[in-house]
Design an enzyme around this catalytic site. Structure first.
Site, PDB file in Angstrom:
ATOM      1  CG  ASP A 203      -0.189   0.230   2.527  1.00 20.01           C
ATOM      2  OD1 ASP A 203       1.059   0.243   2.531  1.00 20.01           O
ATOM      3  OD2 ASP A 203      -0.863   0.418   3.547  1.00 20.01           O
ATOM      4  CG  ASP A 205       1.646   3.128   4.704  1.00 18.60           C
ATOM      5  OD1 ASP A 205       0.511   2.755   5.059  1.00 18.60           O
ATOM      6  OD2 ASP A 205       2.563   2.330   4.399  1.00 18.60           O
ATOM      7  CG  ASP A 288      -3.374   2.867   5.134  1.00 23.78           C
ATOM      8  OD1 ASP A 288      -4.562   2.624   4.840  1.00 23.78           O
ATOM      9  OD2 ASP A 288      -2.590   2.000   5.569  1.00 23.78           O
TER      10      ASP A 288
HETATM   11  N1  CTP Z   1       0.390   1.300  11.186  1.00 30.27           N
HETATM   12  C1  CTP Z   1      -0.291   1.783  12.269  1.00 30.27           C
HETATM   13  N2  CTP Z   1      -1.637   1.616  12.371  1.00 30.27           N
HETATM   14  C2  CTP Z   1      -2.312   0.961  11.409  1.00 30.27           C
HETATM   15  C3  CTP Z   1      -1.645   0.465  10.294  1.00 30.27           C
HETATM   16  C4  CTP Z   1      -0.276   0.650  10.212  1.00 30.27           C
HETATM   17  O1  CTP Z   1       0.330   2.385  13.134  1.00 30.27           O
HETATM   18  N3  CTP Z   1      -3.622   0.800  11.510  1.00 30.27           N
HETATM   19  C5  CTP Z   1       1.822   1.498  11.089  1.00 30.27           C
HETATM   20  C6  CTP Z   1       2.546   0.198  11.312  1.00 30.27           C
HETATM   21  O2  CTP Z   1       3.063   0.140  12.608  1.00 30.27           O
HETATM   22  C7  CTP Z   1       3.642   0.216  10.300  1.00 30.27           C
HETATM   23  C8  CTP Z   1       3.317   1.338   9.329  1.00 30.27           C
HETATM   24  O3  CTP Z   1       2.136   1.955   9.810  1.00 30.27           O
HETATM   25  O4  CTP Z   1       4.840   0.512  10.952  1.00 30.27           O
HETATM   26  C9  CTP Z   1       3.135   0.840   7.928  1.00 30.27           C
HETATM   27  O5  CTP Z   1       2.199  -0.226   7.919  1.00 30.27           O
HETATM   28  P1  CTP Z   1       1.927  -1.131   6.660  1.00 30.27           P
HETATM   29  O6  CTP Z   1       1.499  -0.306   5.522  1.00 30.27           O
HETATM   30  O7  CTP Z   1       0.989  -2.204   7.078  1.00 30.27           O
HETATM   31  O8  CTP Z   1       3.322  -1.852   6.393  1.00 30.27           O
HETATM   32  P2  CTP Z   1       4.601  -1.429   5.560  1.00 30.27           P
HETATM   33  O9  CTP Z   1       5.764  -1.550   6.463  1.00 30.27           O
HETATM   34  O10 CTP Z   1       4.403  -0.110   4.890  1.00 30.27           O
HETATM   35  O11 CTP Z   1       4.720  -2.586   4.504  1.00 30.27           O
HETATM   36  P3  CTP Z   1       4.007  -2.693   3.073  1.00 30.27           P
HETATM   37  O12 CTP Z   1       5.073  -2.384   2.071  1.00 30.27           O
HETATM   38  O13 CTP Z   1       3.559  -4.106   2.969  1.00 30.27           O
HETATM   39  O14 CTP Z   1       2.875  -1.720   3.019  1.00 30.27           O
HETATM   40 MN    MN Z   2       2.626   0.270   3.823  1.00 32.55          MN
HETATM   41 MN    MN Z   3      -0.528   0.924   5.536  1.00 32.33          MN
END
Ligand code: CTP
Ligand code: MN
Ligand code: MN
Ligand code: MN
Length: 364
Positions: A203, A205, A288
């Protein structure tokens, strides 16, 4: 023969005390351990899952490739079961236990279902109990789905195709341009895995803030309605800010609860940049959006950069070693009974008495 110093000799016990680069030399071992961590999570064994995750994380921080178990030395954080798995992979190239898990119907089904946006272990597990096995089963048996899960199912293939860095940057630019219409001077920061240097992720962020406190209020709803009116949003679910500093910090027991920023979980319709979506002209991408007031921004940035395990370890270190409570809003010193403000991530590490770990080394 010169006795080599054990690879793990200098390994600090908490992942937040170590540097963990994106690329490391022990991929086959960490993959095996992470499969078992995932499987334990699917069975609701959080403790066992964490033990495997910890072991994998230690291996990611080793300075070189492990060729024999003995090289680990008496490393903390790698239990007996993990050692057995490591030994099997080192000796045979695979772990029979891991291979068995990967082939098991339950693991495969749980993986299929939890890859639906909005489906967690509980829901997937219930469906499995009910005998559901495929995505088609969900449709044919009229399984009750939330609006989020319906969107997840509709865009299943796109959402399980990795988001490339270029795509993430493009989403970032779109949001940045839109934000400027409503709140000039506001900033949009790419966090999550991309900030840690990952070339692709699941995703995008994005963290939004404004240098003047309070100006960010109301931004998210205006932003999202505008993006929606432009046909850029396929799904969105927003949540208002529910955090008030006067409530005090989270009690240490609940440190894994979500933070309470104003936020939006969404699916964007991204114009294709080549790749799988090119023929159709667009691709669904999970985004997000999180809004933080400037005073909490460094905490939000640290919390949303990850990795998840790095974050968990930071919080564990803060509470066990420093009697402090850290979350994505603030750092609270329970001994001195006061919040410790910070203007940067570096200052948060300083408050914790930790050496600064740059984002690219937080791949724990
Ligand atoms: N996070 C959070 N609350 C959420 C979702 C995520 O605080 N509801 C934080 C997580 O702790 C994480 C960061 O946001 O450290 C990123 O989360 P995520 O997108 O799930 O993982 P990524 O490390 O970005 O991996 P990916 O490449 O798969 O997106
Ligand atoms: Mn992510
Ligand atoms: Mn995320
Ligand atoms: Mn065991």
């Amino acid at each position: 023969v010169t006795a080599l110093a054990p690879l793990g000799q200098q390994m600090a016990p908490y992942a937040c005390q170590r540097r963990t680069p994106l690329l490391h030399s022990n991929q086959p071992l960490t993959e095996a351990l992470e499969t078992l961590a995932e499987e334990a999570g699917f069975s609701g064994s959080e403790g066992r899952s964490l033990a495997f995750t910890r072991a994998a994380s230690v291996l990611k921080a080793l300075p070189g490739r492990l060729s024999a178990l003995e090289e680990l030395g008496p490393l903390p954080g790698i239990g007996e079961h993990s050692r057995r798995v490591i030994q099997d992979v080192l000796e045979d190239g695979v772990s029979v236990e891991v291979e068995r898990v990967k082939l098991s119907e339950r693991y495969r089904t749980m993986k299929l279902f939890t890859k639906i946006f909005g489906v967690g272990v509980r829901t997937a597990s219930r469906w499995y109990q009910e005998g559901l096995r495929t995505l088609l089963d969900l449709q044919e048996r009229n399984t009750k789905l939330t609006r989020q899960q319906q969107a997840g199912l509709r865009h299943y293939d796109d959402l399980n195709t990795p988001v490339e860095r270029g795509e993430a940057e493009s989403v970032g630019r779109t949001v940045q341009e839109a934000v400027q219409r409503f709140l000039p001077g506001a900033s949009v920061t790419l966090a999550g895995g991309f900030r840690r240097g990952k070339p692709r992720g699941h995703d995008v962020d994005l963290l939004l803030t404004h240098p003047e406190a309070g100006r960010e209020a109301g931004l998210l709803s205006r932003l999202v309605s505008w993006l929606d009116s432009q046909g850029l949003i396929l799904y969105q679910h927003s949540q208002e800010n529910s955090f008030a500093l006067c409530e005090g910090p989270e009690p240490p027991g609940s440190r894994d609860v979500l933070d309470r920023f104003e936020r939006c979980f969404s699916i964007f319709r991204l114009e294709a940049q080549g790749g799988p979506g090119a023929a159709r002209g667009w691709k669904a991408v999970r985004v997000d959006l999180v809004v933080a007031p400037v005073s909490q921004f460094p905490f939000a940035l640290l919390g949303w950069t990850g990795s998840r395990h790095f974050e968990r370890e930071l919080r564990r270190f803060a509470s066990h070693e420093r009697k402090m409570v850290l979350n994505s809003h603030a750092l609270y010193d329970t001994m001195r009974k006061r919040f410790l403000p910070a203007a940067s991530e570096e200052e948060i590490f300083q408050h914790l008495g930790l050496e600064y770990v740059p984002p690219g080394q937080r791949n724990a």
